[in-house]
Design a protein around this motif. Structure first.
Motif, PDB file in Angstrom:
ATOM      1  N   HIS A 201      69.857  10.700  62.304  1.00  0.00           N
ATOM      2  CA  HIS A 201      68.766  11.098  61.396  1.00  0.00           C
ATOM      3  C   HIS A 201      68.751  12.612  61.218  1.00  0.00           C
ATOM      4  O   HIS A 201      69.254  13.363  62.055  1.00  0.00           O
ATOM      5  N   ASN A 202      68.127  13.015  60.123  1.00  0.00           N
ATOM      6  CA  ASN A 202      68.303  14.400  59.673  1.00  0.00           C
ATOM      7  C   ASN A 202      67.122  15.326  59.954  1.00  0.00           C
ATOM      8  O   ASN A 202      66.962  16.345  59.298  1.00  0.00           O
ATOM      9  N   ASP A 203      66.307  14.969  60.940  1.00  0.00           N
ATOM     10  CA  ASP A 203      65.079  15.747  61.180  1.00  0.00           C
ATOM     11  C   ASP A 203      65.340  17.223  61.448  1.00  0.00           C
ATOM     12  O   ASP A 203      64.514  18.072  61.119  1.00  0.00           O
ATOM     13  N   LEU A 204      66.475  17.531  62.072  1.00  0.00           N
ATOM     14  CA  LEU A 204      66.808  18.940  62.305  1.00  0.00           C
ATOM     15  C   LEU A 204      67.978  19.371  61.428  1.00  0.00           C
ATOM     16  O   LEU A 204      68.634  20.382  61.700  1.00  0.00           O
ATOM     17  N   GLY A 205      68.240  18.592  60.397  1.00  0.00           N
ATOM     18  CA  GLY A 205      69.317  18.955  59.463  1.00  0.00           C
ATOM     19  C   GLY A 205      70.707  18.712  60.031  1.00  0.00           C
ATOM     20  O   GLY A 205      71.674  19.325  59.571  1.00  0.00           O
ATOM     21  N   MET A 206      70.813  17.833  61.025  1.00  0.00           N
ATOM     22  CA  MET A 206      72.123  17.658  61.675  1.00  0.00           C
ATOM     23  C   MET A 206      72.669  16.239  61.558  1.00  0.00           C
ATOM     24  O   MET A 206      73.618  15.879  62.267  1.00  0.00           O
ATOM     25  N   ALA A 207      72.124  15.437  60.658  1.00  0.00           N
ATOM     26  CA  ALA A 207      72.568  14.030  60.573  1.00  0.00           C
ATOM     27  C   ALA A 207      74.054  13.916  60.266  1.00  0.00           C
ATOM     28  O   ALA A 207      74.774  13.156  60.924  1.00  0.00           O
ATOM     29  N   THR A 208      74.530  14.668  59.269  1.00  0.00           N
ATOM     30  CA  THR A 208      75.945  14.577  58.917  1.00  0.00           C
ATOM     31  C   THR A 208      76.807  15.078  60.069  1.00  0.00           C
ATOM     32  O   THR A 208      77.783  14.429  60.462  1.00  0.00           O
ATOM     33  N   ALA A 209      76.444  16.232  60.602  1.00  0.00           N
ATOM     34  CA  ALA A 209      77.225  16.816  61.696  1.00  0.00           C
ATOM     35  C   ALA A 209      77.251  15.872  62.896  1.00  0.00           C
ATOM     36  O   ALA A 209      78.296  15.683  63.526  1.00  0.00           O
ATOM     37  N   ASN A 210      76.114  15.257  63.200  1.00  0.00           N
ATOM     38  CA  ASN A 210      76.077  14.342  64.339  1.00  0.00           C
ATOM     39  C   ASN A 210      76.895  13.081  64.084  1.00  0.00           C
ATOM     40  O   ASN A 210      77.540  12.554  64.990  1.00  0.00           O
ATOM     41  N   ALA A 211      76.850  12.592  62.853  1.00  0.00           N
ATOM     42  CA  ALA A 211      77.644  11.400  62.522  1.00  0.00           C
ATOM     43  C   ALA A 211      79.130  11.712  62.711  1.00  0.00           C
ATOM     44  O   ALA A 211      79.883  10.934  63.308  1.00  0.00           O
ATOM     45  N   ILE A 212      79.534  12.877  62.228  1.00  0.00           N
ATOM     46  CA  ILE A 212      80.942  13.262  62.343  1.00  0.00           C
ATOM     47  C   ILE A 212      81.320  13.520  63.802  1.00  0.00           C
ATOM     48  O   ILE A 212      82.386  13.121  64.262  1.00  0.00           O
ATOM     49  N   ALA A 213      80.408  14.130  64.551  1.00  0.00           N
ATOM     50  CA  ALA A 213      80.674  14.358  65.979  1.00  0.00           C
ATOM     51  C   ALA A 213      80.864  13.024  66.699  1.00  0.00           C
ATOM     52  O   ALA A 213      81.746  12.880  67.543  1.00  0.00           O
ATOM     53  N   GLY A 214      80.040  12.047  66.333  1.00  0.00           N
ATOM     54  CA  GLY A 214      80.160  10.710  66.945  1.00  0.00           C
ATOM     55  C   GLY A 214      81.521  10.097  66.658  1.00  0.00           C
ATOM     56  O   GLY A 214      82.162   9.513  67.538  1.00  0.00           O
ATOM     57  N   ILE A 215      81.969  10.252  65.425  1.00  0.00           N
ATOM     58  CA  ILE A 215      83.282   9.696  65.050  1.00  0.00           C
ATOM     59  C   ILE A 215      84.401  10.429  65.780  1.00  0.00           C
ATOM     60  O   ILE A 215      85.324   9.823  66.315  1.00  0.00           O
ATOM     61  N   GLY A 244      82.934  15.084  54.200  1.00  0.00           N
ATOM     62  CA  GLY A 244      83.080  15.917  55.408  1.00  0.00           C
ATOM     63  C   GLY A 244      84.269  15.460  56.232  1.00  0.00           C
ATOM     64  O   GLY A 244      85.089  16.264  56.675  1.00  0.00           O
ATOM     65  N   LEU A 245      84.365  14.139  56.425  1.00  0.00           N
ATOM     66  CA  LEU A 245      85.498  13.617  57.204  1.00  0.00           C
ATOM     67  C   LEU A 245      86.809  13.942  56.497  1.00  0.00           C
ATOM     68  O   LEU A 245      87.793  14.308  57.122  1.00  0.00           O
ATOM     69  N   LYS A 246      86.785  13.826  55.161  1.00  0.00           N
ATOM     70  CA  LYS A 246      88.020  14.035  54.408  1.00  0.00           C
ATOM     71  C   LYS A 246      88.449  15.500  54.422  1.00  0.00           C
ATOM     72  O   LYS A 246      89.595  15.818  54.739  1.00  0.00           O
ATOM     73  N   HIS A 247      87.495  16.384  54.131  1.00  0.00           N
ATOM     74  CA  HIS A 247      87.898  17.781  53.943  1.00  0.00           C
ATOM     75  C   HIS A 247      87.751  18.659  55.180  1.00  0.00           C
ATOM     76  O   HIS A 247      88.456  19.648  55.311  1.00  0.00           O
ATOM     77  N   ALA A 248      86.818  18.309  56.071  1.00  0.00           N
ATOM     78  CA  ALA A 248      86.705  19.138  57.277  1.00  0.00           C
ATOM     79  C   ALA A 248      87.541  18.573  58.422  1.00  0.00           C
ATOM     80  O   ALA A 248      87.955  19.312  59.299  1.00  0.00           O
ATOM     81  N   CYS A 249      87.764  17.257  58.401  1.00  0.00           N
ATOM     82  CA  CYS A 249      88.454  16.643  59.554  1.00  0.00           C
ATOM     83  C   CYS A 249      89.788  16.008  59.185  1.00  0.00           C
ATOM     84  O   CYS A 249      90.467  15.473  60.064  1.00  0.00           O
ATOM     85  N   GLY A 250      90.126  15.992  57.892  1.00  0.00           N
ATOM     86  CA  GLY A 250      91.398  15.377  57.502  1.00  0.00           C
ATOM     87  C   GLY A 250      91.446  13.877  57.734  1.00  0.00           C
ATOM     88  O   GLY A 250      92.498  13.317  58.002  1.00  0.00           O
TER      89      GLY A 250
END
Ligand SMILES: [Zn+2]
Length: 382
Positions: A201-215, A244-250
């Motif tokens: 969830h994005n309450d602190l603006g980190m939902a995308t970053a956390n999803a990617i970190a999880g992956i 994000g996964l495509k361009h930041a993580c390949g």
């Protein structure tokens, strides 16, 4: 442990469940069907499509979704009670998320129960679901605040009983990507046989970053919603996680991203939640350039100031002429409007553009630019 590749990652989009759960959002049945069809057609492989226990209306929508015969697997959200799972089965659904509160805070203050009670609920609900041949994701509500040893205990029970994956939920959106990475890595290490899904969830603006970190830590499933719609500050946006996964993580998930803008606009309208122009990936103006240096750089080569091609998500690059414009931007914008402006003319007009733009507190639209050019020409002739 085998390295996870893009094609191994499965998006479980929950626009129709967590997305609709946002306070004040309701989709019509037609809208739900259209959203599901679009998600399916761009290659989303799993869709969380509702909560059958909510009643007849919701059940009918889920049945209609099931009858579409999508490639994507449909999954429903259920409390860990038999009636909920029974209602899912009656909707013709083959996969369920069974949700349990797993943090002591929620177990004690919300449920007024204890950990043993949670384990019993899991055993009973999971047993029933497996007897009925369902695919099961065991959802750990508030996993981020839970004792990780208790999560491991639940995952072991789930694994022994044939549970298919564990959903690690940052229900309140309070984790940072580093902690997310550590927690998911630890769970992968201790219970490697069980797939992990991350729900952020994005309450602190980190939902995308956390999803990617999880992956990156080994989760193979990830929950997203179109535009990040969802409870409170929302979930991880589908379009951000995929790009994000495509361009930041390949990591290319094989999703057809060209329709992201179309999908995003449809969901924005259906949810009555208009998007800011600067919404990452799909916002109307995220490929607009005005400032002199940037416009000039982009004209020389778009990759100077664009991380990816706007066409990849269905957007177009746009040069705006306003207070911060430079000469090449002005010349190019006029060329797009069918007017050839010399370098000298552009320099002179920039003075005008700056003052008008300052008064209007915005960039100039096409009519204003053409009007400015006309008056400039008149003055020049006089
Ligand atoms: Zn949620």
């Amino acid at each position: 442990m085998k390295e996870i590749m893009g094609e191994d990652i499965i998006i479980d989009d929950t626009t129709l469940r967590d997305g609709e759960q946002s306070a004040g959002v309701v989709f019509s049945r037609e809208e739900k069907l259209k959203i599901a069809l679009m998600l399916d057609s761009i290659g989303v492989r799993e869709i969380e499509c509702g909560i059958p226990a909510m009643g007849k209306e919701e059940q009918e929508s889920i049945r209609a979704l099931a009858s579409l015969g999508l490639n994507a697997r449909l999954i429903t959200w259920n409390r860990a009670v038999i009636e909920d799972i029974q209602a899912s089965i009656e909707c013709g659904i083959g996969a369920v998320d069974i949700s349990l509160s797993v943090s002591d805070i929620m177990i004690e203050n919300k449920l007024h129960k204890n950990r043993d009670w949670v384990k019993e609920q899991l055993k009973r609900a999971l047993g029933f679901a497996k007897e009925n041949g369902l695919y099961v994701s065991v959802g750990g509500e508030d996993s981020s605040r839970a004792d990780i040893y208790f999560i491991i205990e639940l995952m072991e029970i789930a694994r022994e009983m044939g549970g298919d994956r564990f959903r690690f939920c940052d229900t309140l959106g309070i984790l940072d990507p580093f902690t997310m990475y550590e927690k998911v890595s630890a769970l992968r290490r201790v219970v490697p046989e069980m797939d992990i899904e991350v729900h952020t969830h994005n309450d602190l603006g980190m939902a995308t970053a956390n999803a990617i970190a999880g992956i990156r830590a080994g989760a193979r499933f990830v929950n997203t919603t179109v535009n990040g719609l969802g409870e409170r500050a929302g979930n991880a946006p589908l379009e951000e996680v995929v790009m994000g996964l495509k361009h930041a993580c390949g990591m290319d998930l094989g999703i057809d991203t060209h329709r992201f803008v179309e999908l995003s606009r449809f969901v924005a309208k259906a949810s009555q939640r208009p998007l800011p122009d600067w919404k990452p990936v799909v916002g109307k103006r995220v490929f607009s350039h005005e400032s002199g240096l940037h416009a000039d750089g982009v004209l020389k080569n778009p990759s100077n100031y664009e991380g990816f091609d706007p066409a990849e998500v269905g957007l177009r690059r746009r040069l705006e002429v306003g207070k911060h414009s430079g000469r090449s931007g002005v010349i190019e914008r006029f060329r797009e409007l069918g007017v050839d402006v010399s370098r000298g003319e552009a320099m002179l007009m920039m003075v005008q553009v700056r003052s008008v733009s300052q008064d209007l507190k915005r960039s100039l639209n096409d009519a204003e630019l053409l009007g400015l050019y006309k008056s400039f020409k008149v003055k020049e002739a006089a």
